[in-house]
Enzyme design. Structure first.
Site, short mmCIF file in Angstrom:
data_model
loop_
_atom_site.label_atom_id
_atom_site.label_comp_id
_atom_site.label_asym_id
_atom_site.label_seq_id
_atom_site.Cartn_x
_atom_site.Cartn_y
_atom_site.Cartn_z
N SER A 1 51.88 70.00 -27.91
CA SER A 1 51.91 68.56 -28.22
C SER A 1 53.31 67.98 -28.11
O SER A 1 53.75 67.20 -28.97
CB SER A 1 51.33 68.29 -29.61
N LYS B 1 47.37 62.00 -25.96
CA LYS B 1 47.74 62.90 -24.87
C LYS B 1 46.54 63.37 -24.06
O LYS B 1 46.69 63.88 -22.95
CB LYS B 1 48.55 64.06 -25.43
N SER C 1 48.62 61.83 -31.52
CA SER C 1 48.73 62.63 -30.30
C SER C 1 47.41 62.89 -29.59
O SER C 1 47.40 63.52 -28.53
CB SER C 1 49.41 63.97 -30.61
#
Length: 424
Positions: A112, A55, A52
């Site tokens: 997230s 992101k 993640s």
């Protein structure tokens, strides 16, 4: 004095943890966000799966759109079927519902949320594949030479790789280019209706000077963290990759940042841009699955799902070996296999496990195999007819092994009056 004692205690804890599991010590980096001065680094140019931390680039592209006036924070975006289908962590909004860009960014960077990454990507570029192209263009412009993106949320894709050095470059660029949006990275929680979702970055709660940025985790990468902290007008950024747990990554980042602030600036020290990345695709990233997610077997795709044109990179005795071969091959042809599906497949009636890519067109299949044959590598073009034959055989095998669902599911029981027992 107290800070030094805490640093020593954390160091002993982390050292003991990593000594017990040396394979879990991934790449790391600490640098000055303003000057780029590298305070410490270990294998910062080594390829790694970002999870993640992806992101951060998703946010960077959206911030660019906002700055140009091509998007607005109060603009409503629609949740698509694809976005809604993303696995947790997620907000869980239904297809057709809408959310503002601002709240989607909060959910992306604080909680997230995997579904919000797709909502933002599709709202920005129409499709997530077009958005991924924009992500890669920005990575190239920023000099992130070890990075390639395949999706906006970081769910595992063997083509999606980066390095600690590149993540550091991106983190510094976010703070430099879009300081007006820095609050997203330090936000303690995000509220949606009656739900209050805490920031997944636990360092914000355990280190007083911490003020960002983003966590990441998939079994393949281990626990990743990009962490920032500010002290006496100086901001440092720490990158931790492949930590053995969420607490460990926060403790490692705190230790690295505390040690970094204890050192005075050194103008002659190398800058982050001077760290050498390994050539993209030259090395297959470490796969942490067996250590981090013990007992999780290598996924084997259903042969009945094979469609379109495709390629086979050969048959292997074990699924783990086939998976490693597949991950390495896909890095080498990352731009040729967009919109494809890949996986380890067991072909009915054959021995071994195949490393395959499918749902390609004829041109891409021929190009992929041409590339590997020039390198004396094995690659077999699979036609739609070949896949259809394998899929049909697989479906027939599945039907023999498992009865139809309708036959397996018992009818709902009804309340009965007392009756005489019937013979079987």
């Amino acid at each position: 004095m107290a800070a030094r004692l805490r640093l020593k205690a954390i160091s002993l804890i982390i050292a003991g943890s990593l000594a017990a599991t040396p394979a879990l010590a991934g790449p790391s980096l600490v640098f000055d966000a303003a000057t780029g001065e590298v305070i410490s680094q270990d294998r910062a140019g080594e390829p790694w799966y970002p999870a993640s931390l992806t992101k951060l680039m998703t946010a960077y592209v959206v911030f660019e759109k906002l700055k140009r006036g091509e998007m607005q924070l109060d603009q409503k975006l629609t949740v698509s079927e694809l976005a809604s289908s993303q696995p947790a962590s997620k907000v869980g909004m239904r297809p057709g519902s809408t959310i503002s860009v601002d709240l989607a960014l909060q959910m992306l960077l604080v909680y997230s949320a995997n579904d919000m990454a797709y909502v933002l990507a599709e709202g920005t570029s129409g499709t997530y594949t077009e958005f991924a192209k924009r992500m890669n263009a920005e990575a190239k412009r920023l000099g992130m030479t070890a990075t390639h993106y395949a999706n906006p949320n970081g769910l595992f894709d063997p083509r999606q790789v980066t390095s600690a050095r590149d993540i550091g470059v991106l983190a510094a660029a976010l703070l430099r280019d879009y300081p007006e949006h820095a609050h997203y990275f330090s936000q303690a929680a995000v509220t949606l209706g009656k739900r209050q979702l805490r920031n997944r970055n636990s360092l914000l709660r355990q280190m007083k000077t911490a003020d960002g940025m983003k966590t990441g985790f998939v079994c393949n990468s281990g626990y990743n963290l990009t962490a920032s902290a500010s002290e006496n007008g100086r901001k440092l950024i720490a990158i931790v990759l492949g930590a053995p747990g969420g607490k460990a990554r926060a403790d490692l980042a705190e230790m690295m940042l505390t040690a970094g602030f204890a050192k005075p600036p050194q103008p002659q020290q190398i800058r982050i841009g001077q760290i050498a990345n390994m050539e993209l695709g030259s090395v297959v990233p470490a796969d942490m699955t067996s250590a981090i997610c013990k007992g999780k077997p290598t996924a084997v795709a259903k042969a009945s799902t094979l469609t379109g044109w495709g390629v086979s990179f050969g048959s292997y005795d074990k699924p783990e070996t086939a998976d490693m071969a597949l991950r390495g091959r896909l890095l080498g042809v990352r731009d040729m296999v967009d919109n494809s599906v890949n996986g380890v497949v067991r072909v009915p009636g054959a021995n071994g496990f195949n490393a395959m890519v499918w749902n390609l067109d004829q041109s891409a299949s021929l190009s992929v195999c041409s590339t590997f044959r020039k390198q004396n590598g094995y690659c077999e073009v699979m036609t739609p007819e070949s896949f259809a034959s394998i899929a049909a055989l697989a479906r027939a095998t599945e039907e023999r092994i498992q009865p139809a669902a309708a036959q397996e599911t018992p009818a709902p029981k009804k309340k009965k009056k007392v009756q005489k027992k019937k013979s079987p």
